[in-house]
Design a protein around this motif. Structure first.
Motif, PDB file in Angstrom:
ATOM      1  N   ASN A   1       0.849  -1.197   0.000  1.00  0.00           N
ATOM      2  CA  ASN A   1       0.000   0.000   0.000  1.00  0.00           C
ATOM      3  C   ASN A   1       0.888   1.252   0.000  1.00  0.00           C
ATOM      4  O   ASN A   1       1.724   1.445   0.888  1.00  0.00           O
ATOM      5  CB  ASN A   1      -0.918  -0.007   1.231  1.00  0.00           C
ATOM      6  N   HIS A   2       0.681   2.092  -0.998  1.00  0.00           N
ATOM      7  CA  HIS A   2       1.530   3.283  -1.183  1.00  0.00           C
ATOM      8  C   HIS A   2       1.471   4.249   0.011  1.00  0.00           C
ATOM      9  O   HIS A   2       2.495   4.811   0.417  1.00  0.00           O
ATOM     10  CB  HIS A   2       1.085   4.010  -2.462  1.00  0.00           C
ATOM     11  N   VAL A   3       0.282   4.433   0.573  1.00  0.00           N
ATOM     12  CA  VAL A   3       0.122   5.405   1.664  1.00  0.00           C
ATOM     13  C   VAL A   3       0.855   4.926   2.920  1.00  0.00           C
ATOM     14  O   VAL A   3       1.633   5.664   3.528  1.00  0.00           O
ATOM     15  CB  VAL A   3      -1.371   5.670   1.953  1.00  0.00           C
TER      16      VAL A   3
ATOM     17  N   TYR B   1       2.670  24.302 -10.623  1.00  0.00           N
ATOM     18  CA  TYR B   1       2.303  23.029  -9.980  1.00  0.00           C
ATOM     19  C   TYR B   1       3.506  22.095  -9.922  1.00  0.00           C
ATOM     20  O   TYR B   1       4.252  22.044 -10.885  1.00  0.00           O
ATOM     21  CB  TYR B   1       1.183  22.367 -10.786  1.00  0.00           C
ATOM     22  N   PRO B   2       3.709  21.288  -8.887  1.00  0.00           N
ATOM     23  CA  PRO B   2       3.040  21.343  -7.582  1.00  0.00           C
ATOM     24  C   PRO B   2       3.680  22.436  -6.736  1.00  0.00           C
ATOM     25  O   PRO B   2       4.894  22.563  -6.700  1.00  0.00           O
ATOM     26  CB  PRO B   2       3.324  19.953  -7.001  1.00  0.00           C
ATOM     27  N   GLY B   3       2.852  23.215  -6.051  1.00  0.00           N
ATOM     28  CA  GLY B   3       3.356  24.455  -5.463  1.00  0.00           C
ATOM     29  C   GLY B   3       3.819  24.414  -4.018  1.00  0.00           C
ATOM     30  O   GLY B   3       4.248  25.438  -3.486  1.00  0.00           O
TER      31      GLY B   3
ATOM     32  N   GLY C   1       5.338  10.803   7.374  1.00  0.00           N
ATOM     33  CA  GLY C   1       5.745  10.542   5.987  1.00  0.00           C
ATOM     34  C   GLY C   1       4.901  11.287   4.974  1.00  0.00           C
ATOM     35  O   GLY C   1       3.837  11.820   5.293  1.00  0.00           O
ATOM     36  N   GLY C   2       5.392  11.342   3.737  1.00  0.00           N
ATOM     37  CA  GLY C   2       4.656  11.986   2.644  1.00  0.00           C
ATOM     38  C   GLY C   2       5.340  13.260   2.173  1.00  0.00           C
ATOM     39  O   GLY C   2       6.122  13.890   2.915  1.00  0.00           O
ATOM     40  N   GLY C   3       5.035  13.653   0.926  1.00  0.00           N
ATOM     41  CA  GLY C   3       5.702  14.790   0.285  1.00  0.00           C
ATOM     42  C   GLY C   3       5.702  16.080   1.090  1.00  0.00           C
ATOM     43  O   GLY C   3       6.696  16.815   1.097  1.00  0.00           O
TER      44      GLY C   3
ATOM     45  N   VAL D   1       1.209  12.783   5.204  1.00  0.00           N
ATOM     46  CA  VAL D   1       0.742  14.045   4.618  1.00  0.00           C
ATOM     47  C   VAL D   1       1.318  14.160   3.212  1.00  0.00           C
ATOM     48  O   VAL D   1       2.486  14.490   3.033  1.00  0.00           O
ATOM     49  CB  VAL D   1       1.219  15.261   5.448  1.00  0.00           C
ATOM     50  N   SER D   2       0.490  13.860   2.218  1.00  0.00           N
ATOM     51  CA  SER D   2       1.011  13.902   0.848  1.00  0.00           C
ATOM     52  C   SER D   2       0.070  14.687  -0.058  1.00  0.00           C
ATOM     53  O   SER D   2      -0.888  15.312   0.404  1.00  0.00           O
ATOM     54  CB  SER D   2       1.216  12.477   0.336  1.00  0.00           C
ATOM     55  N   GLY D   3       0.328  14.623  -1.363  1.00  0.00           N
ATOM     56  CA  GLY D   3      -0.501  15.350  -2.315  1.00  0.00           C
ATOM     57  C   GLY D   3      -1.871  14.707  -2.466  1.00  0.00           C
ATOM     58  O   GLY D   3      -2.856  15.381  -2.805  1.00  0.00           O
TER      59      GLY D   3
ATOM     60  N   THR E   1      10.992  11.994   1.206  1.00  0.00           N
ATOM     61  CA  THR E   1       9.673  12.506   1.609  1.00  0.00           C
ATOM     62  C   THR E   1       8.660  12.291   0.477  1.00  0.00           C
ATOM     63  O   THR E   1       7.528  11.921   0.716  1.00  0.00           O
ATOM     64  CB  THR E   1       9.726  14.007   1.976  1.00  0.00           C
ATOM     65  N   GLY E   2       9.088  12.506  -0.763  1.00  0.00           N
ATOM     66  CA  GLY E   2       8.187  12.321  -1.908  1.00  0.00           C
ATOM     67  C   GLY E   2       8.126  10.872  -2.338  1.00  0.00           C
ATOM     68  O   GLY E   2       8.664   9.982  -1.658  1.00  0.00           O
ATOM     69  N   ASP E   3       7.453  10.615  -3.458  1.00  0.00           N
ATOM     70  CA  ASP E   3       7.303   9.235  -3.923  1.00  0.00           C
ATOM     71  C   ASP E   3       8.654   8.637  -4.308  1.00  0.00           C
ATOM     72  O   ASP E   3       9.430   9.256  -5.032  1.00  0.00           O
ATOM     73  CB  ASP E   3       6.343   9.205  -5.125  1.00  0.00           C
TER      74      ASP E   3
ATOM     75  N   LEU F   1      -2.369  22.794  -0.413  1.00  0.00           N
ATOM     76  CA  LEU F   1      -1.205  23.676  -0.615  1.00  0.00           C
ATOM     77  C   LEU F   1      -1.019  23.966  -2.101  1.00  0.00           C
ATOM     78  O   LEU F   1      -0.747  25.101  -2.495  1.00  0.00           O
ATOM     79  CB  LEU F   1       0.065  23.016  -0.058  1.00  0.00           C
ATOM     80  N   ASP F   2      -1.195  22.930  -2.931  1.00  0.00           N
ATOM     81  CA  ASP F   2      -1.022  23.118  -4.380  1.00  0.00           C
ATOM     82  C   ASP F   2      -2.080  24.063  -4.949  1.00  0.00           C
ATOM     83  O   ASP F   2      -1.783  24.916  -5.786  1.00  0.00           O
ATOM     84  CB  ASP F   2      -1.070  21.763  -5.107  1.00  0.00           C
ATOM     85  N   LYS F   3      -3.325  23.921  -4.489  1.00  0.00           N
ATOM     86  CA  LYS F   3      -4.407  24.801  -4.977  1.00  0.00           C
ATOM     87  C   LYS F   3      -4.170  26.237  -4.508  1.00  0.00           C
ATOM     88  O   LYS F   3      -4.396  27.186  -5.249  1.00  0.00           O
ATOM     89  CB  LYS F   3      -5.771  24.304  -4.489  1.00  0.00           C
TER      90      LYS F   3
ATOM     91  N   LEU G   1       5.692  27.490  -2.230  1.00  0.00           N
ATOM     92  CA  LEU G   1       4.925  28.218  -1.214  1.00  0.00           C
ATOM     93  C   LEU G   1       5.741  28.361   0.079  1.00  0.00           C
ATOM     94  O   LEU G   1       5.741  29.409   0.719  1.00  0.00           O
ATOM     95  CB  LEU G   1       3.619  27.463  -0.941  1.00  0.00           C
ATOM     96  N   GLU G   2       6.464  27.297   0.417  1.00  0.00           N
ATOM     97  CA  GLU G   2       7.323  27.355   1.617  1.00  0.00           C
ATOM     98  C   GLU G   2       8.377  28.461   1.457  1.00  0.00           C
ATOM     99  O   GLU G   2       8.649  29.215   2.394  1.00  0.00           O
ATOM    100  CB  GLU G   2       8.008  26.002   1.851  1.00  0.00           C
ATOM    101  N   LYS G   3       8.947  28.565   0.260  1.00  0.00           N
ATOM    102  CA  LYS G   3       9.976  29.600   0.020  1.00  0.00           C
ATOM    103  C   LYS G   3       9.384  31.005   0.153  1.00  0.00           C
ATOM    104  O   LYS G   3       9.994  31.894   0.744  1.00  0.00           O
ATOM    105  CB  LYS G   3      10.555  29.430  -1.392  1.00  0.00           C
TER     106      LYS G   3
ATOM    107  N   THR H   1       5.929  16.513   4.166  1.00  0.00           N
ATOM    108  CA  THR H   1       6.844  16.512   5.322  1.00  0.00           C
ATOM    109  C   THR H   1       8.245  16.990   4.939  1.00  0.00           C
ATOM    110  O   THR H   1       9.138  17.020   5.778  1.00  0.00           O
ATOM    111  CB  THR H   1       6.916  15.125   6.003  1.00  0.00           C
ATOM    112  N   ALA H   2       8.415  17.412   3.679  1.00  0.00           N
ATOM    113  CA  ALA H   2       9.664  18.091   3.295  1.00  0.00           C
ATOM    114  C   ALA H   2       9.653  19.502   3.878  1.00  0.00           C
ATOM    115  O   ALA H   2      10.694  20.150   3.974  1.00  0.00           O
ATOM    116  CB  ALA H   2       9.773  18.163   1.778  1.00  0.00           C
ATOM    117  N   ASN H   3       8.481  19.966   4.285  1.00  0.00           N
ATOM    118  CA  ASN H   3       8.299  21.345   4.762  1.00  0.00           C
ATOM    119  C   ASN H   3       8.936  21.544   6.147  1.00  0.00           C
ATOM    120  O   ASN H   3       8.546  20.905   7.125  1.00  0.00           O
ATOM    121  CB  ASN H   3       6.788  21.636   4.826  1.00  0.00           C
TER     122      ASN H   3
END
Ligand code: KG4
Ligand code: ZN
Length: 345
Positions: free
Chosen positions: A109-111, A182-184, A271-273, A140-142, A303-305, A171-173, A188-190, A275-277
């Motif tokens: 399972n990916h998640v 995209y993906p933002g 985990g998840g993209g 916490v991912s996309g 953190t990402g896929d 966050l992306d929206k 956005l963090e910067k 969490t790079a934040n």
């Protein structure tokens, strides 16, 4: 034990070989071919384009991962959730390899796998897992925002999830409303780093419920009103970005704190993209400190896929399963199909 992992759930084609020996996890090889630039011009992932690119990238990625079939004990592959056409490429490739090499095939399972990026990132965890389990897991991912308790590699319990958008999606929206590509999330963090004031506060959804669920879809509307009221230009653009980041972080932290009060765990795994934040990481660190629990974060590169997390979860599950179950993995290719909506329970 050595396991090959294959990941194709969305727009990344990834393969990795992970080894467990003497209580030590080693990543022997890892490759990620990303299509991010291609999809950026469409403002999101286009499923048909993603699947075609997955087919093109699969063999080169496997070749680059330098797999020695004689040395691997099993193959782990992402079965779901994800885009059905993308998942199919990885699943069918893994089935063909399982038959050709006569190796057990472990559907992953990916998640849940996102939490397994923390295992190669934290060597003490692998050596001493009883000290860390059960763990509170936050993904916490996309595509997903889920809170679960991990009891063992084959046993977990979902306690909360988003009822609408995922945190990364929100966050992306929001990033798009601030004219970011995209993906933002990362951009956005910067922007948020340049904010000097903390004047904008968005509403707190589901603040009067006892559930562990999340809701992020209102954020987009709140930003739209905020920007309509007063355009997000100059310093204000930075302040809006910081407010979005703070709002998402506050919600994640609020639910995590609530869950830690109710369930007794020995660690927190993230985990998840998203969490790079670093702002989120710092806030999670504060919660862990308050609750006197170790916080296990993935290294930034995982953190990402990626396929390291897929190989690691497959390895841990295979390593701790019963002999009868392990035998079933040898013929798993017969019934394995991609499951785009595979939900954790
Ligand atoms: O886990 P992931 O790579 O893919 C899914 O399985 O969904 O997560 C991608 C998400 C995107 O929404 C992206 O904007 C977000 O992770 N992301 C970030 C950062 N880097 C990536 N969000 C906030 N801050 C970042 N630095
Ligand atoms: Zn993911």
């Amino acid at each position: 034990m050595i396991v090959l992992g294959i990941e194709t759930s969305c727009d990344e084609t990834a393969a990795a070989v992970v080894k467990l020996a003497g209580g030590k996890l080693t990543v022997l090889s890892q490759v990620v071919a990303s299509q991010a630039k291609l999809h950026a011009k469409f403002g999101g992932v286009v499923p048909e384009v993603a699947a075609r690119k997955q087919v093109e990238a699969m063999i080169p990625v496997l070749a680059e991962a330098k797999i020695n079939p004689k040395k691997i004990d099993a193959i782990a592959v992402t079965k779901g959730p994800g885009l059905v056409t993308s998942l199919g490429v990885g699943v069918e490739t893994a089935k063909a390899l399982s038959i050709a090499w006569q190796k057990p095939l472990i559907p992953v399972n990916h998640v849940l796998a996102h939490l397994y990026s923390v295992w190669p990132s934290n060597p003490s965890l692998v050596k001493n897992e009883k000290k860390f389990l059960p763990a509170m897991g936050l993904i916490v991912s996309g595509g997903h925002t889920e809170l679960l308790i991990i009891y063992s590699h084959n046993k977990y319990k979902l306690i909360g999830r988003t009822i609408d958008d995922a945190a990364g999606e929100a966050l992306d929206k929001s990033a798009r409303l601030l004219d970011l590509p995209y993906p933002g999330g990362a951009a956005l963090e910067k922007l948020a780093l340049k904010s000097k004031a903390n004047k904008i506060i968005f509403p707190k959804p589901l603040s009067n419920t006892n559930s562990f669920d999340f809701s992020f879809s209102g954020l987009k509307t709140a930003i739209r009103y905020e920007i309509e009221k007063n355009p997000a230009i100059g310093q204000r653009r930075f302040d809006v970005a910081a407010a979005v980041q703070a709002s998402v972080t506050e919600f994640l932290c609020r639910r995590l704190t609530q869950a830690l009060k109710k369930f007794k765990v020995k660690s927190i795994m993230i985990g998840g993209g998203v969490t790079a934040n670093n702002y989120l990481r710092q806030n999670l660190q504060n919660i862990a400190y308050e609750h006197k629990l170790p916080l296990l974060l993935p290294q930034h590169e995982w953190t990402g896929d990626n396929a390291v997390m897929i190989a690691t979860l497959g390895l841990m599950q295979f390593n701790t399963t019963s002999k009868t179950e392990a035998k079933k993995y040898l013929t798993a290719w017969k019934n394995l199909v991609a499951e785009p909506n595979w939900e954790l329970k």
